[in-house]
Motif scaffolding. Structure first.
Motif, mmCIF file in Angstrom:
data_model
loop_
_atom_site.group_PDB
_atom_site.id
_atom_site.type_symbol
_atom_site.label_atom_id
_atom_site.label_comp_id
_atom_site.label_asym_id
_atom_site.label_seq_id
_atom_site.Cartn_x
_atom_site.Cartn_y
_atom_site.Cartn_z
ATOM 1 N N GLU A 178 -25.342 24.961 -44.220
ATOM 2 C CA GLU A 178 -25.519 25.856 -43.383
ATOM 3 C C GLU A 178 -26.565 26.964 -43.459
ATOM 4 O O GLU A 178 -26.522 27.400 -44.831
ATOM 5 C CB GLU A 178 -24.422 26.544 -42.770
ATOM 6 N N THR A 179 -27.450 27.191 -42.675
ATOM 7 C CA THR A 179 -28.660 28.069 -42.940
ATOM 8 C C THR A 179 -28.066 29.546 -42.386
ATOM 9 O O THR A 179 -29.221 30.353 -42.493
ATOM 10 C CB THR A 179 -29.840 27.566 -42.131
ATOM 11 N N SER A 180 -27.079 29.484 -41.801
ATOM 12 C CA SER A 180 -26.406 30.828 -41.313
ATOM 13 C C SER A 180 -24.922 30.594 -41.252
ATOM 14 O O SER A 180 -24.788 29.588 -40.923
ATOM 15 C CB SER A 180 -27.172 31.378 -40.146
ATOM 16 N N GLN A 233 -33.766 33.012 -41.946
ATOM 17 C CA GLN A 233 -34.616 33.914 -41.943
ATOM 18 C C GLN A 233 -36.069 33.504 -42.402
ATOM 19 O O GLN A 233 -37.057 33.676 -41.725
ATOM 20 C CB GLN A 233 -33.918 35.158 -42.767
ATOM 21 N N ILE A 258 -27.666 36.525 -34.255
ATOM 22 C CA ILE A 258 -27.275 36.521 -35.731
ATOM 23 C C ILE A 258 -27.347 37.911 -36.395
ATOM 24 O O ILE A 258 -26.449 38.116 -36.855
ATOM 25 C CB ILE A 258 -28.423 35.577 -36.346
ATOM 26 N N ILE A 314 -23.157 27.818 -47.366
ATOM 27 C CA ILE A 314 -23.841 28.916 -46.546
ATOM 28 C C ILE A 314 -24.981 29.532 -47.404
ATOM 29 O O ILE A 314 -24.682 30.507 -48.033
ATOM 30 C CB ILE A 314 -22.814 29.639 -45.622
ATOM 31 N N CYS A 350 -28.197 22.802 -39.568
ATOM 32 C CA CYS A 350 -29.282 23.772 -38.681
ATOM 33 C C CYS A 350 -30.158 22.819 -37.967
ATOM 34 O O CYS A 350 -30.910 21.917 -38.809
ATOM 35 C CB CYS A 350 -29.795 24.540 -39.521
ATOM 36 N N ASP A 365 -27.946 32.386 -45.618
ATOM 37 C CA ASP A 365 -28.301 32.876 -44.319
ATOM 38 C C ASP A 365 -29.903 33.315 -44.463
ATOM 39 O O ASP A 365 -30.552 33.565 -43.448
ATOM 40 C CB ASP A 365 -27.444 33.805 -43.648
#
Length: 221
Positions: A9-11, A41, A155, A35, A76, A37
């Protein structure tokens, strides 16, 4: 030994929802979540995955594989094509979170609206649907709607109400001219309670993805 999966997961914006869906649909499957995040970004700042993002994704996929999971899920949509490039280098199968949604959209109609809340998702989401349609031998039209900045409101500010105000009008407008509406970001499920009166199907990826995970794990035996 039971089945296990890993979400990369990117966030963390949809992590709780994904866990809840897994408890509901595949309660006996062990779920890992990797994860970072900082990835989303950097993707958003550069309108797509940079070489550095791709390298870090590869590391996370390899970490997931070393856990011995039966399936890796790319969470994502913005890095879906980067996931495609990584898949040949892994022994563990990879599922993109929006794959099942794209297939359902093509099955449901010819005119497909894509609602995106971050620019980096627009290209990968549209191309995924077009590729699925080509494989199915179906001609489609994709109507893209970008609600710029809405995802980062969710977010960074955690303001679901503002996010929903920004997006709802686009969904309503898209529904007037299309057979089906696709919500490109999984995070847009916060909008679903407001969409009961939309006259065409509105698709979101998380539930469809976890249902597909169940099918794939059952097929593995």
């Amino acid at each position: 030994m039971g089945k296990s999966i890993a979400f990369v997961e990117t966030s963390g914006v949809s992590s709780d929802e994904l866990k809840a869906l897994c408890r509901e649909i595949i309660p006996d499957v062990k779920v890992y979540q990797l994860i970072d995040d900082s990835l989303i970004q950097e993707v958003n700042a550069n309108c797509g995955p940079t070489p550095f993002v791709r390298r870090r994704m590869m590391e996370y996929y390899r970490n997931a594989q070393e856990l011995g999971v039966d399936l890796i899920i790319n969470q994502c949509s913005s890095v879906g094509e980067a996931a495609d490039a990584i898949m040949p280098f892994l022994d563990t199968p990879v599922l993109k979170i929006d794959q099942a949604m794209a297939e359902r959209a093509v099955e449901l109609g010819r005119k497909i609206a894509v609602i995106a809340t971050v620019e980096s998702t627009t290209g990968p989401s549209v191309r995924l649907i077009e590729n699925v349609a080509a494989k199915m031998g179906k001609e489609i039209e994709v109507d893209l709607h970008l609600v710029e900045g809405a995802m980062m409101v969710l977010i960074e500010q955690g303001d679901a109400e503002k996010h929903n105000r920004m997006v709802l009008g686009e969904v309503q407008k898209a529904a007037k001219d299309n057979d089906v509406v696709v919500l490109a970001q999984g995070s847009m499920t916060v909008l679903l309670p407001l969409l009961k009166d939309i006259p065409v199907p509105v698709l979101s990826s998380p539930r469809l993805c976890v249902e597909r995970v169940k099918e794939l794990l059952e097929a593995q035996g």
